[in-house]
Motif scaffolding. Structure first.
Motif, PDB file in Angstrom:
ATOM      1  N   LEU A  84       0.805  -1.215   0.000  1.00  0.00           N
ATOM      2  CA  LEU A  84       0.000   0.000   0.000  1.00  0.00           C
ATOM      3  C   LEU A  84       0.840   1.268   0.000  1.00  0.00           C
ATOM      4  CD1 LEU A  84      -3.139  -0.394   2.293  1.00  0.00           C
ATOM      5  CD2 LEU A  84      -3.040   0.008  -0.162  1.00  0.00           C
ATOM      6  N   GLY A  85       2.096   1.166   0.402  1.00  0.00           N
ATOM      7  CA  GLY A  85       2.955   2.339   0.434  1.00  0.00           C
ATOM      8  C   GLY A  85       3.385   2.760  -0.958  1.00  0.00           C
ATOM      9  N   GLY A  86       4.183   3.792  -1.019  1.00  0.00           N
ATOM     10  CA  GLY A  86       4.678   4.257  -2.305  1.00  0.00           C
ATOM     11  C   GLY A  86       4.020   5.540  -2.742  1.00  0.00           C
ATOM     12  N   PRO A  87       4.666   6.232  -3.677  1.00  0.00           N
ATOM     13  CA  PRO A  87       4.183   7.553  -4.085  1.00  0.00           C
ATOM     14  C   PRO A  87       2.944   7.535  -4.976  1.00  0.00           C
ATOM     15  CG  PRO A  87       6.097   6.933  -5.386  1.00  0.00           C
ATOM     16  CD  PRO A  87       5.916   5.853  -4.347  1.00  0.00           C
ATOM     17  N   LEU A  88       2.655   6.419  -5.645  1.00  0.00           N
ATOM     18  CA  LEU A  88       1.543   6.400  -6.584  1.00  0.00           C
ATOM     19  C   LEU A  88       0.219   6.702  -5.890  1.00  0.00           C
ATOM     20  CD1 LEU A  88       0.446   5.961  -9.407  1.00  0.00           C
ATOM     21  CD2 LEU A  88       0.390   3.489  -8.950  1.00  0.00           C
ATOM     22  N   THR A  89       0.007   6.112  -4.719  1.00  0.00           N
ATOM     23  CA  THR A  89      -1.250   6.328  -3.996  1.00  0.00           C
ATOM     24  C   THR A  89      -1.447   7.800  -3.668  1.00  0.00           C
ATOM     25  OG1 THR A  89      -1.153   4.109  -3.037  1.00  0.00           O
ATOM     26  CG2 THR A  89      -2.585   5.708  -1.957  1.00  0.00           C
ATOM     27  N   SER A  90      -0.415   8.431  -3.117  1.00  0.00           N
ATOM     28  CA  SER A  90      -0.537   9.838  -2.727  1.00  0.00           C
ATOM     29  C   SER A  90      -0.732  10.737  -3.941  1.00  0.00           C
ATOM     30  CB  SER A  90       0.692  10.274  -1.932  1.00  0.00           C
ATOM     31  OG  SER A  90       1.873  10.104  -2.694  1.00  0.00           O
ATOM     32  N   ARG A  91      -0.063  10.427  -5.065  1.00  0.00           N
ATOM     33  CA  ARG A  91      -0.224  11.240  -6.266  1.00  0.00           C
ATOM     34  C   ARG A  91      -1.642  11.140  -6.816  1.00  0.00           C
ATOM     35  NH1 ARG A  91       5.462   9.387  -9.142  1.00  0.00           N
ATOM     36  NH2 ARG A  91       6.851  10.436  -7.657  1.00  0.00           N
ATOM     37  N   LEU A  92      -2.214   9.948  -6.738  1.00  0.00           N
ATOM     38  CA  LEU A  92      -3.595   9.791  -7.182  1.00  0.00           C
ATOM     39  C   LEU A  92      -4.551  10.557  -6.281  1.00  0.00           C
ATOM     40  CD1 LEU A  92      -3.728   5.996  -8.130  1.00  0.00           C
ATOM     41  CD2 LEU A  92      -3.940   7.935  -9.694  1.00  0.00           C
ATOM     42  N   LEU A  93      -4.350  10.457  -4.978  1.00  0.00           N
ATOM     43  CA  LEU A  93      -5.268  11.093  -4.039  1.00  0.00           C
ATOM     44  C   LEU A  93      -5.238  12.613  -4.141  1.00  0.00           C
ATOM     45  CD1 LEU A  93      -4.772   8.859  -0.874  1.00  0.00           C
ATOM     46  CD2 LEU A  93      -6.748   8.941  -2.392  1.00  0.00           C
ATOM     47  N   VAL A  94      -4.088  13.173  -4.488  1.00  0.00           N
ATOM     48  CA  VAL A  94      -4.012  14.619  -4.684  1.00  0.00           C
ATOM     49  C   VAL A  94      -4.986  15.063  -5.765  1.00  0.00           C
ATOM     50  CG1 VAL A  94      -2.510  16.481  -5.508  1.00  0.00           C
ATOM     51  CG2 VAL A  94      -1.662  14.872  -3.822  1.00  0.00           C
ATOM     52  N   GLY A  95      -5.237  14.196  -6.737  1.00  0.00           N
ATOM     53  CA  GLY A  95      -6.187  14.520  -7.789  1.00  0.00           C
ATOM     54  C   GLY A  95      -7.597  14.045  -7.522  1.00  0.00           C
ATOM     55  N   THR A  96      -7.761  12.811  -7.009  1.00  0.00           N
ATOM     56  CA  THR A  96      -9.096  12.245  -6.892  1.00  0.00           C
ATOM     57  C   THR A  96      -9.949  12.906  -5.816  1.00  0.00           C
ATOM     58  OG1 THR A  96      -8.265  10.500  -5.413  1.00  0.00           O
ATOM     59  CG2 THR A  96      -8.394   9.977  -7.769  1.00  0.00           C
ATOM     60  N   VAL A  97      -9.349  13.298  -4.695  1.00  0.00           N
ATOM     61  CA  VAL A  97     -10.155  13.877  -3.612  1.00  0.00           C
ATOM     62  C   VAL A  97     -10.759  15.220  -4.022  1.00  0.00           C
ATOM     63  CG1 VAL A  97     -10.105  14.768  -1.253  1.00  0.00           C
ATOM     64  CG2 VAL A  97      -8.988  12.594  -1.784  1.00  0.00           C
ATOM     65  N   PRO A  98      -9.974  16.183  -4.548  1.00  0.00           N
ATOM     66  CA  PRO A  98     -10.628  17.402  -5.048  1.00  0.00           C
ATOM     67  C   PRO A  98     -11.600  17.104  -6.184  1.00  0.00           C
ATOM     68  CG  PRO A  98      -8.247  17.722  -4.873  1.00  0.00           C
ATOM     69  CD  PRO A  98      -8.498  16.261  -4.675  1.00  0.00           C
ATOM     70  N   GLY A  99     -11.257  16.116  -7.027  1.00  0.00           N
ATOM     71  CA  GLY A  99     -12.124  15.782  -8.149  1.00  0.00           C
ATOM     72  C   GLY A  99     -13.482  15.293  -7.701  1.00  0.00           C
ATOM     73  N   VAL A 100     -13.533  14.445  -6.682  1.00  0.00           N
ATOM     74  CA  VAL A 100     -14.828  13.915  -6.246  1.00  0.00           C
ATOM     75  C   VAL A 100     -15.676  15.005  -5.601  1.00  0.00           C
ATOM     76  CG1 VAL A 100     -14.252  13.181  -3.880  1.00  0.00           C
ATOM     77  CG2 VAL A 100     -15.896  11.870  -5.209  1.00  0.00           C
ATOM     78  N   ILE A 101     -15.033  15.991  -4.971  1.00  0.00           N
ATOM     79  CA  ILE A 101     -15.792  17.112  -4.407  1.00  0.00           C
ATOM     80  C   ILE A 101     -16.426  17.934  -5.528  1.00  0.00           C
ATOM     81  CG2 ILE A 101     -15.590  19.259  -3.093  1.00  0.00           C
ATOM     82  CD1 ILE A 101     -13.351  17.906  -1.473  1.00  0.00           C
ATOM     83  N   VAL A 102     -15.637  18.210  -6.567  1.00  0.00           N
ATOM     84  CA  VAL A 102     -16.168  18.949  -7.716  1.00  0.00           C
ATOM     85  C   VAL A 102     -17.291  18.152  -8.382  1.00  0.00           C
ATOM     86  CG1 VAL A 102     -15.629  19.820 -10.028  1.00  0.00           C
ATOM     87  CG2 VAL A 102     -14.026  20.206  -8.136  1.00  0.00           C
ATOM     88  N   GLY A 103     -17.080  16.853  -8.576  1.00  0.00           N
ATOM     89  CA  GLY A 103     -18.092  16.017  -9.200  1.00  0.00           C
ATOM     90  C   GLY A 103     -19.376  15.959  -8.394  1.00  0.00           C
ATOM     91  N   SER A 104     -19.253  15.933  -7.071  1.00  0.00           N
ATOM     92  CA  SER A 104     -20.441  15.894  -6.216  1.00  0.00           C
ATOM     93  C   SER A 104     -21.263  17.173  -6.350  1.00  0.00           C
ATOM     94  CB  SER A 104     -20.025  15.685  -4.748  1.00  0.00           C
ATOM     95  OG  SER A 104     -19.300  14.481  -4.594  1.00  0.00           O
TER      96      SER A 104
END
Length: 273
Positions: A84-104
């Motif tokens: 679960l570690g590694g930079p990929l998860t954090s890089r995705l979350l930087v985009g997906t969390v604001p994105g889901v707020i906008v989408g909502s």
């Protein structure tokens, strides 16, 4: 405004029957989609909308709630293996969390009508179904393959987050094939996409909860339905993973793909007539 529980908004629906239906729906969808590597939320939303009678736009956060309950088991397995570690998860979350707020916000204020939502659902289900039918096995990318740039990953995460906020999926089904296609190894993509699905779904449910306080109409999730579907998904996903080596993956994948294309066509016809 809060959800109305397993009875939805129809007083004629028996609460016990609706609850058992939600549990069974989550279980069956997860046990079928897990061996194919597709999020059950993609196929669960039509059940929420057309079978369980969850109103729009509450159907979107209810679907996200399914992810919140159904995915922790798989996350625990990935955590125990240290993947679960590694930079990929954090890089995705930087985009997906604001994105889901906008989408909502877009879902509540820009696309509240059911006809418009069905067209958007068809635009997601159709390509996904074609991808499932036409997908061909690919050799795994080597661990040393250069992946996309950080900005590309974050931008992709934002787009997927917006789609998740509108449609009610965490985005793992969209992120997985795209990231692998961009050259990232599946071993890194799978846990990162799943973690992104979970955190994004939590953010989406919370956003809809806040929006329900300042909006009219059924905006908050149907908590009982979402939780019961999620429990069914948790159990079905575990069993589906255990059965994966024994099921005809190709036949199941084509069947799900044809179902997705059929649903997309039915939604377009219903929305345009």
């Amino acid at each position: 405004m809060t959800g109305t529980g397993v009875t939805g908004h129809d007083p004629r629906v028996n609460p016990l029957e609706a609850g058992l239906s939600a549990l069974a729906a989550g279980f069956v969808v997860a046990i079928v989609t897990t061996p194919v590597g597709v999020s059950g939320a993609v196929f669960l939303l039509p059940i929420h909308l057309d079978v369980l009678g969850v109103p729009s736009p509450a159907v979107t956060p209810t679907n996200l709630l399914f992810n919140v309950v159904a995915t922790p088991g798989a996350l625990v397995r990935h955590h125990r293996t240290g993947s679960l570690g590694g930079p990929l998860t954090s890089r995705l979350l930087v985009g997906t969390v604001p994105g889901v707020i906008v989408g909502s916000v877009l879902r509540v204020y820009a696309t509240p009508g059911e006809a418009v939502f069905r067209i958007l659902a068809a635009c997601l289900l159709g390509p996904l179904g074609l991808w499932l039918v036409l997908r061909r096995p690919r050799p795994p990318a080597p661990e040393t393959t250069a992946g996309p740039a950080r900005a590309t990953i974050t931008a992709l995460g934002f787009v997927v987050g917006v789609v998740g906020g509108i449609y009610g999926i965490g985005g793992g089904s969209l992120l997985g094939p795209v990231l692998v296609g961009l050259g990232l190894p599946l071993a890194a993509v799978a846990p990162a996409a799943l973690a992104s699905t979970f955190v994004t779904s939590v953010a989406g449910v919370a956003t809809y909860g806040v929006l329900s306080l300042v909006s009219t109409g059924p905006v908050a999730p149907e908590w009982a339905i979402g939780i019961l579907c999620g429990v069914g998904g948790l159990l079905g996903g575990y069993l589906g993973a255990r059965l994966q080596p024994r099921v005809p993956e190709k036949a199941l994948r084509i069947l799900l793909g044809l179902l997705a294309v059929g649903l997309a066509a039915a939604y377009l016809v219903a929305a345009l007539t």
